[in-house]
Write an enzyme that holds these catalytic residues in place. Structure first.
Site, short mmCIF file in Angstrom:
data_model
loop_
_atom_site.label_atom_id
_atom_site.label_comp_id
_atom_site.label_asym_id
_atom_site.label_seq_id
_atom_site.Cartn_x
_atom_site.Cartn_y
_atom_site.Cartn_z
N PRO A 1 0.82 -1.22 0.00
CA PRO A 1 0.00 0.00 0.00
C PRO A 1 0.85 1.27 0.00
O PRO A 1 1.84 1.38 0.74
CB PRO A 1 -0.81 -0.12 1.30
CG PRO A 1 -0.88 -1.58 1.57
CD PRO A 1 0.42 -2.14 1.08
N CYS A 2 0.43 2.23 -0.82
CA CYS A 2 1.18 3.48 -0.94
C CYS A 2 0.63 4.57 -0.02
O CYS A 2 1.26 5.60 0.18
CB CYS A 2 1.17 3.98 -2.38
SG CYS A 2 -0.46 4.48 -2.98
N GLU A 3 -0.56 4.34 0.55
CA GLU A 3 -1.22 5.39 1.33
C GLU A 3 -0.35 5.94 2.47
O GLU A 3 -0.39 7.15 2.74
CB GLU A 3 -2.56 4.88 1.90
CG GLU A 3 -3.67 4.77 0.88
CD GLU A 3 -3.58 3.49 0.05
OE1 GLU A 3 -2.67 2.67 0.29
OE2 GLU A 3 -4.42 3.30 -0.85
#
Length: 322
Positions: free
Chosen positions: A78-80
């Site tokens: 995940p890049c969040e």
């Protein structure tokens, strides 16, 4: 040579699809999202798909299911936790990797690389995952601990014929410099032929209220309905009317673009075309889940270029694109 490939955080399969397009099989894929794993299973029926938290999976589990040693590990944690578009991103860069629960999934990817010991791994994320010296050094250190030197390969999807802008870092144990294409593909190049083609999967038009249609009707190319503020304080436009003669902005999980000439949002299929997905790749789940799957993917033209680069550089084999 048919390498054994595993896709961690596989999503809807954009990263995997690049390998499939050059004739390779993905042996196993893992993702926690139910709608995404349904989409992946539908489009990769020959692949073992595990729907689970990756924290519960070991390298031995993966080797047990496949029955062979893994050669290539790909995936997109995940890049969040890292992206500046996230208004809740932790202030201290190292906290994003070591304290944020989603950010820690990057360390889980590294753990599985250590347990599987592949010839090649490629981990995709937003450039801000190595956006500070501390974060870059931490990523290098974590891979060095397991015996791998890493390269930070910054690639732009539009350099490979993608009709939307997207710069990402591909962290790998090999240098990735796939040859760029010379032809730029615009929004209209990508979606013009989809108008009225209701037989194409995921091409249903969303009905809007009369008030929303009136709002949209006032917008010219590149205008937008609203904005949100990212963690860096930068305002990010939402609901942009696309310029048909240019590239689209970066497609995000929450992106909803407005058609260049019609007063409506793009269909999921039109948005998928902006990420170079072929029309036979079907998305499942609610409409919002489908849009999110599109926006969180590796553009297929870029994943294909990476797959070809790996096979040429590591295995000395050139695969034709199908």
């Amino acid at each position: 040579m048919q390498p054994i490939i595993v896709d961690l955080f596989s999503g809807a399969g954009g990263f995997s699809l690049g390998f499939k397009k050059i004739g390779l099989k993905i042996s196993l894929a893992i993702d926690i999202n139910h709608a995404a794993t349904r989409t992946y299973s539908t489009n990769f029926p020959e692949t073992i798909v595990i729907e689970d938290d990756i924290r519960n999976i070991t390298g031995k589990d993966i080797e047990y299911f496949i029955g062979k040693k893994v050669d290539i590990v790909i995936g997109s944690p995940p890049c969040e936790p890292y992206t500046g578009a996230n208004p809740l991103r932790m202030k201290e860069p190292l906290d994003r990797l070591y304290l944020d629960q989603e950010g820690q999934l990057t360390l889980e990817y590294i753990r599985l690389v250590n347990e599987l010991r592949p010839k090649v791994f490629v981990m995709e994320n937003v450039p801000s995952i190595v956006g500070t010296e501390d974060l870059r050094a931490a990523i290098e250190y974590e891979f060095k601990k397991i015996g791998y030197k890493v390269f930070f390969n910054f690639l732009k999807a539009e350099d490979y014929g993608n009709p939307s802008r997207r710069t990402r870092v591909f962290i790998s144990n090999i240098e990735l410099k796939p040859p760029k294409t010379n032809k730029k593909k615009t929004v209209w190049d990508a979606i013009a032929d989809l108008q009225g083609r209701y037989e194409v999967p995921n091409n249903e038009v969303q009905e809007l209220s009369e008030d929303k249609i009136k709002e949209i009707a006032k917008l010219g190319f590149d205008d937008y309905l609203t904005m949100f503020k990212g963690s860096s304080g930068k305002n990010i436009p939402l609901y942009v009317r696309l310029n048909p003669f240019d590239l689209a902005p970066t497609v995000l999980g929450n992106s909803r673009f407005i058609h260049p000439f019609e007063n409506r949002f793009l269909t999921v299929r039109e948005q998928a075309r902006l990420m170079s997905y072929p029309d036979d790749h079907v998305f499942l789940g609610s409409r919002d889940e489908q849009y999110n799957q599109v926006g969180e993917a590796v553009p297929v033209v870029l994943s294909t270029a990476i797959a070809r680069e790996i096979m040429g550089k590591v295995y000395g084999i050139v695969f034709s694109v199908t």
